[in-house]
Design an enzyme around this catalytic site. Structure first.
Site, PDB file in Angstrom:
ATOM      1  N   GLU A 847       5.426  10.429  -1.726  1.00  0.00           N
ATOM      2  CA  GLU A 847       5.002   9.282  -2.539  1.00  0.00           C
ATOM      3  C   GLU A 847       3.963   9.731  -3.567  1.00  0.00           C
ATOM      4  OE1 GLU A 847       4.024   5.848  -0.208  1.00  0.00           O
ATOM      5  OE2 GLU A 847       2.936   4.891  -1.863  1.00  0.00           O
ATOM      6  N   ARG A 925      -4.192  -1.229   5.530  1.00  0.00           N
ATOM      7  CA  ARG A 925      -3.068  -1.754   6.324  1.00  0.00           C
ATOM      8  C   ARG A 925      -3.399  -1.688   7.820  1.00  0.00           C
ATOM      9  NH1 ARG A 925       2.329  -3.481   5.694  1.00  0.00           N
ATOM     10  NH2 ARG A 925       2.356  -3.201   3.453  1.00  0.00           N
ATOM     11  N   GLU A1313       9.944   0.398   7.473  1.00  0.00           N
ATOM     12  CA  GLU A1313       8.809   0.763   8.304  1.00  0.00           C
ATOM     13  C   GLU A1313       8.666  -0.022   9.611  1.00  0.00           C
ATOM     14  OE1 GLU A1313       5.317   1.928   5.380  1.00  0.00           O
ATOM     15  OE2 GLU A1313       6.405   0.192   4.642  1.00  0.00           O
TER      16      GLU A1313
END
Ligand SMILES: Cc1cc2nc3c(=O)[nH]c(=O)nc-3n(C[C@H](O)[C@H](O)[C@H](O)COP(=O)(O)OP(=O)(O)OC[C@H]3O[C@@H](n4cnc5c(N)ncnc54)[C@H](O)[C@@H]3O)c2cc1C
Ligand code: FES
Ligand code: FES
Length: 1377
Positions: A847, A925, A1313
């Site tokens: 990423e 997160r 995910e």
């Protein structure tokens, strides 16, 4: 060709590749077969690791063996096979068995249609392993054999189940594939029986009447034309078509035959050259071998090269003279004698296995106890590809302290025969052969000729032991060979001889001499056993900081192995009526054979009610190209003629001033073109994902091992690497912070990363009388390596005099590549284009971290105006590109006596490494998900990112969510244990209900938690399974089972709001075909397939009319990385938006003639000058979050799921096996159930790696035997992903039915995910099993188990009489956090 003393052969060295004869160059002795094949343009064979550990490079080698008089087919790892070692052989690669023009081979077709290929990078290797298995056998393999045969192939995407299903059809137990009805392209299969008596061809896996003559077993004098061919269903020997036995298995031309020339060719003497003057010899007989040894006494012998290849490649050892002994008859001989079997030193391990099996079949049982031990040990020795080439002599002469066979040779009193260069022989006892670390009792002028294994006698038992991180294809942590021979004295059996040899506990295999002496003449009874424990402790002493660490575990294993052997021998004596013992029946569990039936599974989903493409279980769009090796990855792109290869110069210190850089010696390397450092960068040297806190090339200070200091370019990759080695750097070392705990001690944090969210009043609740119980604890979990099968790679080139830059990159974020490259070159983004066709897995690892690769390659490409390719070797990729963040959680929880949580005070820290990268968002997160699915009225969560001198950690599937959730599950489980209540009850009691306001203010809407939870409970019959487990545990003292159910709730959206936007470009052509381009990257997750389904459904056209070529920054600008599971949602909507625009423009024409087909309509619109191209856009609505107030709705919606796991552990070794897993996921109305189920299974198995197998080890305070700041786990040899053998015995996956999601396209939900965390059910099931084991020893209640629950942690937590000599019951094995 080269020559030595007139021995040179007169014919050129040749090989056949896919049926084509090739003359080998005379100077490529340094090359591997893989390099040679890829150099020929056969890029279907992939480089995944270069160390024989992943199987991506698997090819099949065939040769005619005049001694066995048969044709031998073997799967081998091309990355470790020296190219000259296959001289005179036939190499078949993935390109040789089928392709899109000639048609697919049944194996390829089956794999494609069964959804066994996601990113596709591992796929050719799997196909070739299966192909070689079928061709090498005389009959169809069993399912067990197929699973075993795949132990050397890794897949990081699929979770293996669909691969096994695809291959299972070739096993003799399932005939469905042999019919036209089979493989209907959906998840379900129809089964049609083959008529009774029909024989299955071993070569094709199809029915035929070839009577087993399809390969092997004929003499070289027979007509070669009729030998070694595959046969068609009429039994014709050659030129046959593979036809269409599998529906759509469209291969129409002949299967490749073994080249007739090679049957009659006598193996010749070879004398060839390689880089830097390496000499390569292959003598064809013993005389020549001894002559060569005389001429070159220091020459390195090689057979399979599986050891030497690692030394030369990774340890950079140079052997100037190599002699291959593969063609020396005496070294390949097997001689079965009356007193035992003599095995030539070059005999491969696969052949050894066959020989041992034959001996077992043909000799009396009491003679073959040692053979049985070798067979068992070889089952767990490497993968099939290694065993097919690795030799007996190579294993012995390497003298590795962890050799699996050497303890057995010693224990079984084997003799090694040595021959010197004059031909004189002598024998040495195996017990006297290993003298020091990798040193053997063999003179410089001697070679190992053969090994003699004596038969065992009545009442003589030999047994092998091995415990590794992973059962399949792993080197031992501790292994052992044990033997005892009893004789009768005064009517009682006593020990006459015994040998106990342990590997992995010292520099050489260690014999337990005191124990052996103690046992002499002793009776085999329990009190003997008690005393042996003490002598063993004196015999085998493992120092605290011995290489490999784990001293407590390894010492415990020594004792456990002996205990198992003692019991085993006792039971054998009992069977023979020679011993009466008092062991309870439950003790039998200590010696139960490992048995894993072939895995089974079911996949259940609601069939689509529409007739459009959306909702269909459509096969991955690239699947057919992936199974044939035609699918192109970045490293497969043909290098332009003037292209250069690059290698990085990396820091070797975790924290240091750079004092000097001396590159003067690089010029000495042929083909060297340049070395570039920070001072050469035309634009900015500062880079970073969110803040620019990294340097492309370090200037004054390095802050981790592996930080790039510069880049070298040269004409070949080998030259670039050689030149990079020549750069000398001087450092002045500075103190380094190497763990979260270090960082907390010295206050080392990334600035501005504190996060705090509060709800209710934690302090007041703790102080009130409401909480019946309060406790505190810590949760530690290690990192996880992405191990995408395709390493990072980027090819950068310029055009128009350097004014424009192009690159092809393996990345999840082409836009970041474009941005980084523009920045470091100092040119506008509009002049830089990045293209990505597909990537071989990313999982978050590509990423942001991949952008550095493109930026580094861009510097020389731009300055030299030449294409530059930078491909990271696996070890470098693992070292420098970051991993899943280790986390440390500190909690204080208050709850009622019923188990209702009232207050939670939580602090969480992640290990960011040496730059911030995405660590802050990962922490966010974790903070959001730290409640998992539980209602916590008073909740305070604080988080901070630690700065450490390790490579910067980055995104990984789940992005901090799983770490936050597993902390929650730890305290939930602790509450349960403290109240003596099943954890599942406490979980249910605390579930968040519909409308619940989360700690950050978002409400849980459309909550399907109860539905998925109840679905799993019903599917696994939870109560029944728990009671069965209880019964099992009562009956088995040394094996325990455990169960657990775990829920999950995963928020969908990027937590950074601006990233929740997507663009697409849809172009309709006048023939009615549609080209779609969007900002998302296809990395195996099926994004392009789902998007094409959406476009096809929108236009009402077949899928075949929609094409997605690549992702490119000049088609769709400013795309967010393909991440956060949201890509199908976002790009699907963007594409739909574009389709709708085009459709509305077409509408007037359509209204005039509603009967027009889509192609005619498109053409008609074109004639009407209607624009048939549209840009679509989507921005996820209604999401927001304010970190100042700690309130908002960061997620568009939640994906819910639940899982059940049942495991069985061996309490004496820590080995575990997953019996069963059931999953129910709410994926709304699935866009493509086959792809979604593939994502669930793949994520679960990846999660399994995180919680139970994969341990990242850094040189930190916990691992003082590793150099500070260095990564120990730098390849598949030391870092263990799950293999096909690790998946659940039963794996049931269901998608929740009737659960449309109003917040995403076509009522679907994101999947990438969310399922990963469900693998924590395995972790808690293991813990449950350990609880039962501890209870046997009086240890009740909660205990700490860090993640991953590796065999070491399992074994030590079982805390029994064997471990207590080395560690306390609350011992916490070392962990890099
Ligand atoms: C992925 C992988 C997995 C592995 N797994 C295991 C495992 O599970 N267990 C285990 O024990 N090992 C394992 N190994 C190690 C290795 O495969 C074995 O040691 C193998 O048996 C070596 O055989 P070879 O023929 O490839 O040796 P080579 O690499 O060809 O040679 C090894 C050494 O032996 C010497 N040698 C070979 N023949 C003779 C001879 N006749 N006389 C004198 N010297 C000789 C060579 O000179 C060299 O020094 C693994 C290796 C890899 C790459
Ligand atoms: S690349 Fe050869 S085994 Fe991994
Ligand atoms: S499909 Fe196996 S690694 Fe991607």
């Amino acid at each position: 060709m080269g020559s030595l003393g007139g021995l040179a052969a007169d014919a050129p060295p040749i090989l056949y590749v896919n049926g084509k004869r090739r003359i080998l160059p005379l100077d490529i002795a340094h090359q591997t077969l893989l390099e040679y094949l890829r150099g020929l343009g056969l890029t279907g064979t992939k480089l995944g690791c270069g160390e024989g550990g992943c199987g991506a490079c698997t090819v099949m080698i065939s040769h005619f063996d005049p001694h066995q008089k048969s044709l031998i087919h073997r799967a081998v790892n091309a990355c470790l096979t020296p190219v000259y070692s296959v001289e005179g052989m036939h190499v078949i690669t993935i390109e040789g068995i089928g392709n899109s023009q000639r048609g697919l081979h049944p194996i390829q077709e089956s794999l494609a249609t069964q959804h066994g290929s996601q990113c596709g990078f591992c796929t050719p290797g799997f196909v070739m392993s299966m192909y070689a298995l079928l061709r090498s056998r005389k009959g169809p393999p069993t399912e067990e054999e197929i699973e075993e045969n795949l132990s050397g192939n890794l897949c990081r995407c699929t979770g293996y189940r669909p691969i096994l299903d695809a291959f299972r059809v070739f096993a003799k137990t399932d005939d469905s594939v042999y019919s036209n009805e089979a493989c209907n392209g959906t998840v379900a299969k129809k089964s049609v029986k083959v008529e009774k008596g029909t024989r299955i061809c071993p070569s094709t896996g199809r029915p035929c009447d070839c009577n087993g003559n399809s390969q092997g077993q004929f003499s070289s004098t027979e007509n070669p034309e009729s030998q070694g061919h595959l046969c068609d269903s009429n039994g014709k020997a050659q030129g046959q078509s593979l036809g269409t036995d599998i529906k759509n298995a469209s291969k129409t031309d002949s299967e490749l035959i073994f080249p007739p020339e090679l049957f009659s060719r006598t193996p010749q003497y070879l004398s060839l050259y390689g880089r830097d003057g390496i000499l390569w010899f292959r003598p064809a007989n013993l005389k020549d071998l001894l002559g060569l040894k005389h001429a070159h006494p220091d020459a390195k012998l090689i057979v399979g090269n599986t050891e030497v290849g690692i030394e030369t490649r990774f340890k950079k050892v140079v052997y100037p003279v190599l002699i291959s002994t593969t063609h020396v008859a005496e070294f390949n001989a097997i001689n079965v004698r009356d007193d035992g079997v003599e095995i030539g030193s070059s005999v491969t391990l696969s052949r050894l296995l066959d020989v041992m099996r034959e001996c077992m079949r043909e000799r009396p049982a009491h003679e073959t106890s040692a053979c049985a031990a070798f067979i068992e040990q070889l089952r767990w020795f490497a993968g099939a590809q290694i065993r097919n080439v690795a030799s007996v002599g190579g294993n012995i002469c390497t003298a590795s302290p962890i050799s699996d066979l050497n303890p057995l040779w010693i224990a079984s009193k084997s003799l090694f025969k040595l021959i010197d260069n004059k031909g004189s022989m002598k024998e040495v006892k195996a017990a006297d052969f290993f003298v020091a670390y990798r040193k053997v009792a063999m003179d410089r002028n001697e070679l190992l000729y053969s090994v003699f294994l004596p038969w065992t006698r009545k009442f003589e038992y030999v047994k092998e032991f091995k415990q590794a991180h992973r059962r399949d294809d792993d080197i031992a942590l501790v292994n052992a060979g044990m033997r005892v021979f009893f004789t009768e004295r005064d009517g009682t059996l006593v020990v006459k001889e015994s040998t106990f040899v342990f590997g992995g506990v010292g520099p050489v295999p260690l014999s337990a001499k005191k124990t052996e002496a103690f046992l002499q003449d002793k009776e085999w009874k329990e009190e003997t056993l008690q005393n042996v424990r003490a002598t063993l402790r004196e015999d085998i002493v493992i120092a605290e900081n011995a290489p490999g660490g784990m001293a407590e575990f390894r010492s415990s294993l020594v004792a456990s192995f002996f205990f198992k052997f003692f019991l085993l021998s006792s039971y054998k004596l009992e069977q023979q009526g020679k011993l009466v013992h008092n062991f309870p029946a439950t003790y039998k569990s200590a010696v139960a054979d490992y048995h894993k039936p072939p895995s089974r599974g079911s996949q259940s989903y609601q069939p689509s009610e529409t007739s459009t493409a959306v909702g269909q279980p459509t096969m991955h769009l690239s699947a057919r190209m992936q199974v044939t090796g035609e699918a192109e990855y970045t490293d497969d792109i043909l290098m332009p003629p003037s292209g250069l290869h690059a290698a990085l110069v990396l820091s070797t210190k975790p924290h240091a001033h750079i004092m000097s850089i001396d590159a003067s010696e690089t010029e000495m390397i042929a083909g060297f073109e340049g070395f570039f450092t920070a001072k050469d960068i035309p634009g900015g040297n500062d880079i970073g994902a969110i803040i620019a806190d990294e340097e492309l090339f370090a200037t004054n200070v390095v802050t981790c091992v592996g930080q790039a200091i510069g880049i070298v370019v040269a004409d070949t990759l080998e030259n670039a690497k050689a030149a990079a080695q020549k750069v000398k750097i001087e450092y002045e070392e500075l103190p380094a912070v190497l763990s979260i705990e270090d960082a907390l001690k010295v206050g080392s944090f990334h600035p501005g990363t504190e996060r705090l969210i509060q709800r209710g009043d934690v302090e007041a609740c703790f102080a009130s009388d409401d909480c019946d119980h309060i406790f505190e604890g810590t949760v530690r979990m290690g990192g996880q390596e992405h191990f995408y099968l395709e390493p990072n790679t980027s090819l950068v080139w310029t055009s128009d005099g350097g004014n424009e830059i192009f690159m092809a990159s393996s990345t999840q974020s082409p836009q970041k590549h474009q941005k980084y490259v523009a920045h470091v070159l100092g040119i506008p983004m509009s002049k830089v284009v990045c293209k990505t066709k597909r990537i071989g897995g990313g999982f978050g690892g590509k990423e942001t971290k991949s952008a550095f690769v493109a930026a580094a390659a861009a510097v020389p490409a731009y300055l030299l105006r030449k294409p530059v390719k930078l491909t990271l070797d696996r070890d470098i990729d693992m070292l420098i590109t970051g991993q899943r963040h280790p986390f440390l959680g500190k909690y204080k929880v208050g709850y009622t006596k019923e188990g209702k949580v009232l207050a939670l005070d939580l602090a969480i820290y992640n290990n960011g490494g040496n730059s911030l990268d995405l660590s802050h968002s990962v922490l966010d997160r974790a903070v959001f998900h730290s409640d998992n699915v539980y209602a916590i009225p008073n909740f305070r969560v604080f988080g901070r990112v630690c700065f450490t001198n390790l490579a910067s950690n980055t995104a990984f599937r789940g992005f901090g969510g799983p770490q936050g959730m597993i902390i929650a599950e730890n305290w939930i489980e602790r509450i349960a244990r403290s109240l003596n209540t099943p954890p599942e009850k406490i979980r249910e009691l605390n579930f968040q209900e519909e409308g619940y306001e989360l700690h950050y203010g978002q409400r849980v809407e459309h909550n399907t938690l109860h539905r998925v939870w109840d679905g799993v409970k019903e599917s696994c019959e939870f109560e029944k399974r728990r009671s069965l487990v209880e019964i099992f545990n009562e009956q088995h003292k040394w094996r325990k089972r455990g169960v657990a159910m775990v829920p999950t709730k995963f928020g969908i959206s990027f937590t950074a709001k601006f990233m929740n936007q997507a663009g697409a470009l849809v172009q309709v052509y006048t023939d009615g075909t549609v080209l779609v381009t969007h900002g998302g990257v296809e990395m195996g997750q099926g994004l392009h397939t789902k998007v094409a389904q959406i476009a096809a459904a929108s236009f009402g056209i077949p899928m075949s009319s929609v094409f997605i070529s690549e992702t490119s920054t000049d088609k769709v600008p400013n795309a967010s990385p393909t991440a956060a599971s949201a890509s199908s949602d976002m790009y699907g909507q963007a594409v739909l938006d574009a389709c709708e625009q085009i459709k509305s423009r077409m509408q007037p024409v359509k209204e005039e003639n509603s009967s027009l087909s889509f192609s005619k309509l498109a053409n008609a619109c074109h004639l009407e000058r209607i624009d048939l191209s549209a840009h679509g856009f989507y921005a996820t609505p209604d999401i927001n979050f304010d970190w100042v107030t700690g309130r908002g709705s960061p997620f568009s919606y939640f994906t819910f799921g639940a899982a059940f796991a049942e495991v069985e552990i061996d309490t004496l070794t820590g080995d575990f096996q997953i019996q069963r897993v059931d999953i129910v996921m709410d994926l709304g109305t699935s866009l493509n159930p086959a792809i979604d189920i593939g994502q669930i299974e793949g994520a679960f198995i990846q999660g399994l790696g995180w919680v139970a197998l994969e341990e990242v080890k850094w040189g930190d305070k916990e691992h003082l035997w590793v150099k500070p700041g260095h990564l120990f786990t730098q390849g598949p040899g030391t870092y263990k992903l799950p293999t096909a053998n690790d998946i659940p015995g039963e794996f049931h996956v269901s998608l929740l039915k009737d659960a449309p999601n109003i917040r995403a396209i076509h009522s679907s939900k994101a999947v990438g995910e969310p399922p990963l965390f469900l693998a924590s059910s395995v972790f808690f099931a293991i813990k449950d099993a350990i609880m039962s084991a501890r209870a046997e020893h009086g240890l009740h209640g909660f205990f700490v188990l860090d993640s991953p629950a590796t065999p070491e942690r399992i074994r030590m937590a079982c805390a029994d009489e064997f471990t207590k000599a080395f560690a306390a019951a609350d011992f916490r094995p070392k962990l890099s956090v």
